[in-house]
Design a protein around this motif. Sequence first.
Motif, PDB file in Angstrom:
ATOM      1  N   PHE A 194     -74.750 -74.242 -82.947  1.00 56.46           N
ATOM      2  CA  PHE A 194     -75.536 -73.443 -83.881  1.00 56.46           C
ATOM      3  C   PHE A 194     -76.750 -74.220 -84.382  1.00 56.46           C
ATOM      4  N   ARG A 195     -76.553 -75.480 -84.741  1.00 56.95           N
ATOM      5  CA  ARG A 195     -77.669 -76.283 -85.229  1.00 56.95           C
ATOM      6  C   ARG A 195     -78.707 -76.518 -84.153  1.00 56.95           C
ATOM      7  N   GLU A 196     -78.248 -76.652 -82.925  1.00 54.85           N
ATOM      8  CA  GLU A 196     -79.178 -76.829 -81.808  1.00 54.85           C
ATOM      9  C   GLU A 196     -80.096 -75.612 -81.676  1.00 54.85           C
ATOM     10  N   ILE A 197     -79.525 -74.433 -81.860  1.00 58.68           N
ATOM     11  CA  ILE A 197     -80.325 -73.210 -81.778  1.00 58.68           C
ATOM     12  C   ILE A 197     -81.339 -73.160 -82.914  1.00 58.68           C
ATOM     13  N   LEU A 198     -80.904 -73.520 -84.129  1.00 58.40           N
ATOM     14  CA  LEU A 198     -81.805 -73.490 -85.280  1.00 58.40           C
ATOM     15  C   LEU A 198     -82.987 -74.434 -85.119  1.00 58.40           C
ATOM     16  N   ARG A 199     -82.802 -75.528 -84.359  1.00 53.39           N
ATOM     17  CA  ARG A 199     -83.879 -76.498 -84.186  1.00 53.39           C
ATOM     18  C   ARG A 199     -84.936 -76.059 -83.187  1.00 53.39           C
ATOM     19  N   ARG A 200     -84.677 -74.983 -82.466  1.00 51.54           N
ATOM     20  CA  ARG A 200     -85.691 -74.489 -81.533  1.00 51.54           C
ATOM     21  C   ARG A 200     -86.926 -74.047 -82.321  1.00 51.54           C
ATOM     22  N   PRO A 201     -88.125 -74.456 -81.898  1.00 50.80           N
ATOM     23  CA  PRO A 201     -89.347 -74.069 -82.621  1.00 50.80           C
ATOM     24  C   PRO A 201     -89.494 -72.566 -82.797  1.00 50.80           C
ATOM     25  N   ALA A 202     -89.148 -71.817 -81.781  1.00 54.14           N
ATOM     26  CA  ALA A 202     -89.273 -70.365 -81.876  1.00 54.14           C
ATOM     27  C   ALA A 202     -88.350 -69.792 -82.939  1.00 54.14           C
ATOM     28  N   VAL A 203     -87.214 -70.425 -83.137  1.00 54.01           N
ATOM     29  CA  VAL A 203     -86.226 -69.912 -84.081  1.00 54.01           C
ATOM     30  C   VAL A 203     -86.604 -70.258 -85.518  1.00 54.01           C
ATOM     31  N   TRP A 204     -86.867 -71.545 -85.799  1.00 57.74           N
ATOM     32  CA  TRP A 204     -87.156 -71.897 -87.193  1.00 57.74           C
ATOM     33  C   TRP A 204     -88.490 -71.321 -87.650  1.00 57.74           C
ATOM     34  N   THR A 205     -89.440 -71.167 -86.725  1.00 59.54           N
ATOM     35  CA  THR A 205     -90.712 -70.543 -87.089  1.00 59.54           C
ATOM     36  C   THR A 205     -90.507 -69.072 -87.446  1.00 59.54           C
ATOM     37  N   PHE A 206     -89.693 -68.396 -86.667  1.00 53.97           N
ATOM     38  CA  PHE A 206     -89.376 -67.003 -86.954  1.00 53.97           C
ATOM     39  C   PHE A 206     -88.712 -66.872 -88.318  1.00 53.97           C
ATOM     40  N   PHE A 207     -87.727 -67.728 -88.611  1.00 53.29           N
ATOM     41  CA  PHE A 207     -87.030 -67.646 -89.888  1.00 53.29           C
ATOM     42  C   PHE A 207     -87.948 -67.992 -91.064  1.00 53.29           C
ATOM     43  N   ALA A 208     -88.874 -68.921 -90.860  1.00 54.74           N
ATOM     44  CA  ALA A 208     -89.832 -69.250 -91.918  1.00 54.74           C
ATOM     45  C   ALA A 208     -90.716 -68.056 -92.241  1.00 54.74           C
ATOM     46  N   ALA A 209     -91.189 -67.373 -91.208  1.00 57.65           N
ATOM     47  CA  ALA A 209     -92.017 -66.180 -91.412  1.00 57.65           C
ATOM     48  C   ALA A 209     -91.216 -65.084 -92.097  1.00 57.65           C
ATOM     49  N   HIS A 210     -89.970 -64.926 -91.692  1.00 55.56           N
ATOM     50  CA  HIS A 210     -89.086 -63.934 -92.321  1.00 55.56           C
ATOM     51  C   HIS A 210     -88.914 -64.227 -93.804  1.00 55.56           C
ATOM     52  N   PHE A 211     -88.703 -65.499 -94.146  1.00 63.16           N
ATOM     53  CA  PHE A 211     -88.543 -65.886 -95.551  1.00 63.16           C
ATOM     54  C   PHE A 211     -89.793 -65.533 -96.368  1.00 63.16           C
ATOM     55  N   LEU A 212     -90.954 -65.848 -95.851  1.00 63.23           N
ATOM     56  CA  LEU A 212     -92.195 -65.570 -96.572  1.00 63.23           C
ATOM     57  C   LEU A 212     -92.416 -64.070 -96.742  1.00 63.23           C
ATOM     58  N   LEU A 213     -92.072 -63.299 -95.711  1.00 67.10           N
ATOM     59  CA  LEU A 213     -92.211 -61.846 -95.818  1.00 67.10           C
ATOM     60  C   LEU A 213     -91.316 -61.298 -96.922  1.00 67.10           C
ATOM     61  N   LEU A 214     -90.074 -61.790 -96.992  1.00 65.64           N
ATOM     62  CA  LEU A 214     -89.160 -61.294 -98.022  1.00 65.64           C
ATOM     63  C   LEU A 214     -89.537 -61.796 -99.404  1.00 65.64           C
ATOM     64  N   LEU A 215     -90.084 -63.004 -99.497  1.00 69.11           N
ATOM     65  CA  LEU A 215     -90.602 -63.494-100.769  1.00 69.11           C
ATOM     66  C   LEU A 215     -91.694 -62.557-101.277  1.00 69.11           C
ATOM     67  N   SER A 216     -92.500 -62.053-100.354  1.00 68.76           N
ATOM     68  CA  SER A 216     -93.575 -61.129-100.733  1.00 68.76           C
ATOM     69  C   SER A 216     -93.045 -59.771-101.163  1.00 68.76           C
ATOM     70  N   HIS A 217     -91.851 -59.411-100.714  1.00 65.90           N
ATOM     71  CA  HIS A 217     -91.261 -58.117-101.067  1.00 65.90           C
ATOM     72  C   HIS A 217     -90.678 -58.084-102.480  1.00 65.90           C
ATOM     73  N   ALA A 218     -90.430 -59.239-103.080  1.00 67.08           N
ATOM     74  CA  ALA A 218     -89.714 -59.285-104.354  1.00 67.08           C
ATOM     75  C   ALA A 218     -90.361 -58.455-105.463  1.00 67.08           C
ATOM     76  N   PRO A 219     -91.685 -58.554-105.695  1.00 65.27           N
ATOM     77  CA  PRO A 219     -92.278 -57.711-106.743  1.00 65.27           C
ATOM     78  C   PRO A 219     -92.084 -56.220-106.469  1.00 65.27           C
ATOM     79  N   TYR A 220     -92.108 -55.860-105.196  1.00 60.13           N
ATOM     80  CA  TYR A 220     -91.923 -54.454-104.821  1.00 60.13           C
ATOM     81  C   TYR A 220     -90.495 -54.011-105.118  1.00 60.13           C
ATOM     82  N   TYR A 221     -89.522 -54.754-104.654  1.00 58.45           N
ATOM     83  CA  TYR A 221     -88.133 -54.362-104.848  1.00 58.45           C
ATOM     84  C   TYR A 221     -87.738 -54.329-106.330  1.00 58.45           C
TER      85      TYR A 221
END
Length: 387
Positions: A194-221
């Motif tokens: 599992f940790r090996e998968i998380l270290r893939r650049p494509a994976v952690w970059t995707f999750f970072a973008a997902h986090f920022l998108l949801l951070l932006s949703h907070a005022p809306y929700y």
Amino acid sequence: MSSARIPYVPLGAFYFFYFAVIGGFMPYWGLYLQSLGFGAAEIGQLMAIVMATRIFAPNFWGYIADRTGKRLLLVRFGALMITLGWLGVFLAREFWPLALVLLAYGFFQNAILAQFESVTMAHLGEQRDRYSQVRLWGSLGFIVVGTGLGVAFDHISLSVLPLAMLACALATWLSSLAVPDIATATRRDASHGFREILRRPAVWTFFAAHFLLLLSHAPYYTFYSIHLESHGYSRTEIGWLWGLGVGAEVLMFLVMHKVLPRTGEQRMLLWSLLLSALRWVMIGFGADLPAVIWLAQLLHAASFATFHAAAMVVIFRHFGDGHQGQGQAVYSMLWGVGVALGSWVAGAVWSVATAPWIFSVAALLCLLAWVLLHQAGTKASAPASRA
């Protein structure tokens, strides 16, 4: 797996009632708390508690599910506990008792969806591009309850909100009993750590973008309904605006099985982030222009539907069967971290005057997420293209 063997109706029923609960919670819970006398800071904190359970609950349940493979059993147990836990809302009126009830509610509500997504993907088999056709029933449940309660609350008290949500929670548990069980891989079956998968650049970059998108949703929700009501919108209009956003989501889900294979996950994610940034600016500065607010809600198709549908494919391809529960759990956990943190910060500074600038910061977060994914470029999409 052929389409005839896919249990569309039971899967769709679960999504319908699960998101019916959220259709009552997201648009009106802030208004309900306001009716109990809570201020903006307290509302932000209470909402943050519910969202924060996504930080630990999905990972805890994901670990158990990947070890045992008993995903549907965990979903059924969680749905039952949501129903029982929601009874506490009828007794709690002060901050701390209500905080404890919401903590229990959020622990189960935010944990079972990730496991049910894995169950759905297992039932779909090779027809994973049809996920959106099942998931759209959740959007319909949100619309029915969200718009229906909006009309009702212009004529009756917000005090009936907990009862409506209890009924939807009970229906969620009952519908989970109708979903056929299906074998899913356990963690021991996985060929990559599992940790090996998380270290893939494509994976952690995707999750970072997902986090920022949801951070932006907070005022809306957390404050969208309060924001609109402060600008003179009725609760019926607020309900229909929430419903319009989810309606746009439904329409997008209906065509995603055709659009996504042609567009590709990476391009779909990038467009979702750009349109999300535009949406937050429109909401922040266009509250006195109804046409702008109604148009902004159509962009929910981008800020949620297209990003989420693409994300489900990305997670399935990277995490496979053996780590699917944990992959979904990380996705859900980051949702919790982003919205909880954003709700707490937004609640601390929220006012009618600061609202436009809070939504401007949300737009900037989406642009930052876009930069991260864009820089990743072909590295992010290469694993998906080989799948």
